[in-house]
Design a protein around this motif. Structure first.
Motif, PDB file in Angstrom:
ATOM      1  N   LEU A 165       0.823  -1.211   0.000  1.00  0.00           N
ATOM      2  CA  LEU A 165       0.000   0.000   0.000  1.00  0.00           C
ATOM      3  C   LEU A 165       0.861   1.266   0.000  1.00  0.00           C
ATOM      4  O   LEU A 165       0.538   2.252  -0.647  1.00  0.00           O
ATOM      5  CB  LEU A 165      -0.920  -0.014   1.240  1.00  0.00           C
ATOM      6  CG  LEU A 165      -1.800   1.212   1.461  1.00  0.00           C
ATOM      7  CD1 LEU A 165      -2.844   1.339   0.357  1.00  0.00           C
ATOM      8  CD2 LEU A 165      -2.483   1.142   2.829  1.00  0.00           C
ATOM      9  N   LEU A 166       1.974   1.213   0.725  1.00  0.00           N
ATOM     10  CA  LEU A 166       2.825   2.403   0.920  1.00  0.00           C
ATOM     11  C   LEU A 166       4.080   2.366   0.040  1.00  0.00           C
ATOM     12  O   LEU A 166       5.111   2.944   0.391  1.00  0.00           O
ATOM     13  CB  LEU A 166       3.220   2.501   2.399  1.00  0.00           C
ATOM     14  CG  LEU A 166       2.035   2.726   3.365  1.00  0.00           C
ATOM     15  CD1 LEU A 166       2.416   2.375   4.787  1.00  0.00           C
ATOM     16  CD2 LEU A 166       1.520   4.160   3.271  1.00  0.00           C
ATOM     17  N   ALA A 167       3.951   1.719  -1.097  1.00  0.00           N
ATOM     18  CA  ALA A 167       5.113   1.469  -1.964  1.00  0.00           C
ATOM     19  C   ALA A 167       5.840   2.742  -2.403  1.00  0.00           C
ATOM     20  O   ALA A 167       7.026   2.700  -2.725  1.00  0.00           O
ATOM     21  CB  ALA A 167       4.684   0.664  -3.189  1.00  0.00           C
ATOM     22  N   GLY A 168       5.170   3.883  -2.381  1.00  0.00           N
ATOM     23  CA  GLY A 168       5.825   5.125  -2.818  1.00  0.00           C
ATOM     24  C   GLY A 168       6.739   5.744  -1.768  1.00  0.00           C
ATOM     25  O   GLY A 168       7.421   6.721  -2.046  1.00  0.00           O
ATOM     26  N   TYR A 169       6.765   5.184  -0.588  1.00  0.00           N
ATOM     27  CA  TYR A 169       7.555   5.740   0.516  1.00  0.00           C
ATOM     28  C   TYR A 169       8.791   4.894   0.812  1.00  0.00           C
ATOM     29  O   TYR A 169       8.853   3.716   0.453  1.00  0.00           O
ATOM     30  CB  TYR A 169       6.704   5.817   1.791  1.00  0.00           C
ATOM     31  CG  TYR A 169       5.575   6.807   1.715  1.00  0.00           C
ATOM     32  CD1 TYR A 169       5.786   8.156   1.969  1.00  0.00           C
ATOM     33  CD2 TYR A 169       4.277   6.391   1.392  1.00  0.00           C
ATOM     34  CE1 TYR A 169       4.740   9.078   1.910  1.00  0.00           C
ATOM     35  CE2 TYR A 169       3.226   7.299   1.330  1.00  0.00           C
ATOM     36  CZ  TYR A 169       3.462   8.635   1.591  1.00  0.00           C
ATOM     37  OH  TYR A 169       2.429   9.542   1.519  1.00  0.00           O
ATOM     38  N   LYS A 170       9.746   5.509   1.475  1.00  0.00           N
ATOM     39  CA  LYS A 170      10.939   4.787   1.926  1.00  0.00           C
ATOM     40  C   LYS A 170      10.596   4.141   3.270  1.00  0.00           C
ATOM     41  O   LYS A 170      10.478   4.815   4.287  1.00  0.00           O
ATOM     42  CB  LYS A 170      12.114   5.769   2.067  1.00  0.00           C
ATOM     43  CG  LYS A 170      13.435   5.094   2.404  1.00  0.00           C
ATOM     44  CD  LYS A 170      14.145   4.600   1.149  1.00  0.00           C
ATOM     45  CE  LYS A 170      15.491   3.960   1.491  1.00  0.00           C
ATOM     46  NZ  LYS A 170      15.443   2.533   1.761  1.00  0.00           N
ATOM     47  N   ILE A 171      10.422   2.815   3.232  1.00  0.00           N
ATOM     48  CA  ILE A 171       9.885   2.078   4.387  1.00  0.00           C
ATOM     49  C   ILE A 171      10.979   1.283   5.092  1.00  0.00           C
ATOM     50  O   ILE A 171      11.839   0.673   4.454  1.00  0.00           O
ATOM     51  CB  ILE A 171       8.796   1.073   3.912  1.00  0.00           C
ATOM     52  CG1 ILE A 171       7.641   1.808   3.223  1.00  0.00           C
ATOM     53  CG2 ILE A 171       8.279   0.222   5.077  1.00  0.00           C
ATOM     54  CD1 ILE A 171       6.673   0.880   2.499  1.00  0.00           C
ATOM     55  N   ALA A 172      10.907   1.272   6.423  1.00  0.00           N
ATOM     56  CA  ALA A 172      11.714   0.343   7.218  1.00  0.00           C
ATOM     57  C   ALA A 172      10.758  -0.518   8.047  1.00  0.00           C
ATOM     58  O   ALA A 172       9.808   0.008   8.641  1.00  0.00           O
ATOM     59  CB  ALA A 172      12.674   1.085   8.136  1.00  0.00           C
ATOM     60  N   ILE A 173      10.993  -1.823   8.056  1.00  0.00           N
ATOM     61  CA  ILE A 173      10.258  -2.724   8.955  1.00  0.00           C
ATOM     62  C   ILE A 173      11.202  -3.078  10.091  1.00  0.00           C
ATOM     63  O   ILE A 173      12.331  -3.510   9.861  1.00  0.00           O
ATOM     64  CB  ILE A 173       9.810  -4.016   8.237  1.00  0.00           C
ATOM     65  CG1 ILE A 173       8.875  -3.712   7.063  1.00  0.00           C
ATOM     66  CG2 ILE A 173       9.121  -4.959   9.230  1.00  0.00           C
ATOM     67  CD1 ILE A 173       8.482  -4.952   6.256  1.00  0.00           C
ATOM     68  N   LEU A 174      10.732  -2.875  11.304  1.00  0.00           N
ATOM     69  CA  LEU A 174      11.531  -3.209  12.481  1.00  0.00           C
ATOM     70  C   LEU A 174      10.823  -4.301  13.275  1.00  0.00           C
ATOM     71  O   LEU A 174       9.666  -4.152  13.653  1.00  0.00           O
ATOM     72  CB  LEU A 174      11.734  -1.968  13.361  1.00  0.00           C
ATOM     73  CG  LEU A 174      12.542  -2.166  14.648  1.00  0.00           C
ATOM     74  CD1 LEU A 174      13.969  -2.630  14.352  1.00  0.00           C
ATOM     75  CD2 LEU A 174      12.563  -0.883  15.472  1.00  0.00           C
ATOM     76  N   SER A 175      11.542  -5.388  13.485  1.00  0.00           N
ATOM     77  CA  SER A 175      10.997  -6.544  14.191  1.00  0.00           C
ATOM     78  C   SER A 175      11.918  -6.913  15.349  1.00  0.00           C
ATOM     79  O   SER A 175      13.097  -6.540  15.362  1.00  0.00           O
ATOM     80  CB  SER A 175      10.876  -7.720  13.212  1.00  0.00           C
ATOM     81  OG  SER A 175      10.541  -8.907  13.877  1.00  0.00           O
ATOM     82  N   ARG A 176      11.397  -7.656  16.272  1.00  0.00           N
ATOM     83  CA  ARG A 176      12.256  -8.187  17.333  1.00  0.00           C
ATOM     84  C   ARG A 176      13.143  -9.306  16.781  1.00  0.00           C
ATOM     85  O   ARG A 176      14.234  -9.557  17.269  1.00  0.00           O
ATOM     86  CB  ARG A 176      11.356  -8.718  18.460  1.00  0.00           C
ATOM     87  CG  ARG A 176      12.109  -9.422  19.581  1.00  0.00           C
ATOM     88  CD  ARG A 176      11.112 -10.003  20.578  1.00  0.00           C
ATOM     89  NE  ARG A 176      11.691 -11.088  21.333  1.00  0.00           N
ATOM     90  CZ  ARG A 176      10.991 -11.992  21.990  1.00  0.00           C
ATOM     91  NH1 ARG A 176       9.677 -11.941  21.954  1.00  0.00           N
ATOM     92  NH2 ARG A 176      11.574 -12.934  22.667  1.00  0.00           N
TER      93      ARG A 176
END
Length: 354
Positions: free
Chosen positions: A66-77
Motif C-alpha cells: 500500500l505504501l510502496a511510494g515511501y521509503k519504508i523500514a520494517i523493524l521486528s524483534r
C-alpha cells in the motif's frame, strides 16, 4: 485433550497473577509514570493480544504494498533468531541471524529496509533519518515506543470464545488494552462475510468512537517450488496426497484451504518458529517416500520455507516436489477503502519534510 484442559485449569492462578502484573504495567504507562517515546515520523505498529497466528506477517506485507511510494523500514524483534542487538538485513541474512519473518520481508520486497532489535526505541533511532515511515512488526506490548498508529489484529474464529491469559491460555495482554489501538482488524474472516457475523465481531470488540473495526480475509497464491520457484496452481494438485509440514502457530486455515482440493493430507505439525532439525526432515522425507499414492506433493508455508532453505536441508529435499503456499491479506471492499484511506492519510499528514 481433556488432560490438557485440566492442566490449563491448574495454571489459572498463575494467569491471575500475570493479569495483575500486566494491568499494573499498563496503568503505569497510561498515567505517564513510565514514559513512552514518540518519534517525529510515522510509526505504524501491527500487533495482537494473543500469542502468534493472527496474521501479522501478511498484514505487514499489505502495508508495504500500500505504501510502496515511501521509503519504508520494517523493524521486528526477530523472534527465533540466534543473535542479539540491532541487525540490518542483507544478502547474507538467514532465519538464524534475523528470524524467519524478517527474512521473508527482506527477500520479498526490493527497496525496503528490514531490521531487527529487541529494543525498539534504539532500533527506530538508528532507522529514522533514512526513512519516511517505520512499520513495527509485533510491538503492541512494547510500550517504551508510542506508535502513531496501532493496528490490532483479532482472529475471526477466536472472537466470542472464552480466552485466558498466559500461561493457562494464549493471551499475552488484557482485553481492555484494545482501547489503545486506532484500528481493530478482524483477520481470517469467512468469505462471503455475512452482515450478522460482521456485526457480532463489532459487538464483541465494543469499539469507542475513534476506533474502526474492519474485516479481512486470507487470499492464497500459487504454489512455489522451494528451490526453483516454479509455480503451479492449487487446481493442479486436486486429489493428490499432500504431505504438509508446518511450524506456525495456527495451521487450521491452511488445512481448510487445501481440503478444497484433496481429502488426503498427512500433516507433520511443529511449534511456531520451530528450528527444524535434520532428523525431523529425514523422518518426514521417509514418510513421504513410503506413501503409495502415485500423485503426491510436499507443501509448507512461506514462513517455514525460509527455515527449510537456510538450514542446510537442500541435499535431503532438492529432488522432491517441495512447494510453499504464499498468502496475502485482503480486505472486504468497503473496509478496504476505509483502511487504505486511513493509513495513507496518517502517513501523509505525519511525514517529516526531509
Amino acid at each position: 485433550m481433556m488432560l490438557l484442559n485440566y492442566l490449563r485449569l491448574l495454571l489459572l492462578p498463575f494467569s491471575f497473577i500475570y493479569g495483575i502484573a500486566i494491568t499494573l504495567r499498563k496503568k503505569l504507562y497510561d498515567w505517564g509514570i513510565i514514559s513512552s517515546v514518540k518519534f517525529d515520523l510515522p510509526v505504524i505498529c501491527v500487533g495482537n493480544l494473543a500469542v502468534g497466528g493472527s496474521g501479522k506477517t501478511p498484514t505487514t506485507e499489505y502495508l508495504v504494498r500500500l505504501l510502496a511510494g515511501y521509503k519504508i523500514a520494517i523493524l521486528s524483534r526477530g523472534y527465533g533468531r540466534e543473535t542479539k542487538g540491532f541487525i540490518l538485513a542483507d544478502d547474507r541474512a538467514t532465519a538464524k541471524s534475523i528470524g524467519d519473518e524478517p527474512l521473508q520481508y527482506y527477500q520479498k520486497f526490493e527497496g525496503i529496509t528490514v531490521a531487527v532489535c529487541e529494543d525498539r526505541v534504539k532500533g527506530i533511532e538508528k532507522l529514522k533519518d533514512g526513512h519516511d515511515l517505520i512499520i513495527l512488526d509485533d510491538a503492541f506490548q512494547h510500550r517504551p515506543v508510542k506508535a502513531g498508529l496501532n493496528i490490532l489484529l483479532f482472529e475471526f474464529r477466536k472472537l466470542g470464545t472464552l480466552q485466558f491469559l498466559l500461561p493457562a491460555g494464549n493471551l499475552r495482554d488484557v482485553f481492555s488494552s484494545r482501547k489503545r489501538a486506532e484500528v481493530l482488524l478482524v483477520t481470517k474472516s469467512p468469505v462471503p462475510l455475512l452482515h450478522v457475523a460482521q456485526q457480532a465481531s463489532i459487538n464483541e470488540l465494543q469499539p469507542n468512537n475513534a476506533q474502526k473495526v474492519l474485516h479481512s480475509y486470507l487470499k492464497y497464491g500459487d504454489l512455489k517450488q522451494l528451490y526453483t520457484e516454479e509455480q503451479r496452481s492449487l487446481e493442479t494438485i486436486r486429489d493428490f496426497e499432500i504431505y504438509l509440514l508446518t511450524g506456525i502457530a495456527n495451521p487450521d486455515p491452511l488445512i481448510e484451504e487445501l481440503e478444497k482440493y484433496t481429502k488426503t493430507i498427512k500433516h507433520e505439525k511443529f511449534p511456531d518458529h520451530y528450528a527444524f532439525k535434520t532428523d525431523d526432515i529425514k523422518k518426514f522425507k521417509s514418510a513421504y517416500e513410503s506413501g503409495n499414492r502415485k500423485e503426491k506433493i510436499i507443501i509448507t508455508t512461506e514462513k517455514d520455507s525460509k527455515r527449510l532453505k537456510a538450514a542446510g536441508f537442500k541435499d535431503l529435499l532438492v529432488n522432491l516436489p517441495v512447494y510453499f503456499l504464499p498468502i496475502e491479506v485482503e480486505l472486504f471492499e468497503e473496509d478496504k477503502i476505509t483502511f487504505d484511506e486511513l493509513i495513507l492519510n496518517y502517513v501523509k499528514s505525519n511525514r517529516r519534510n526531509r
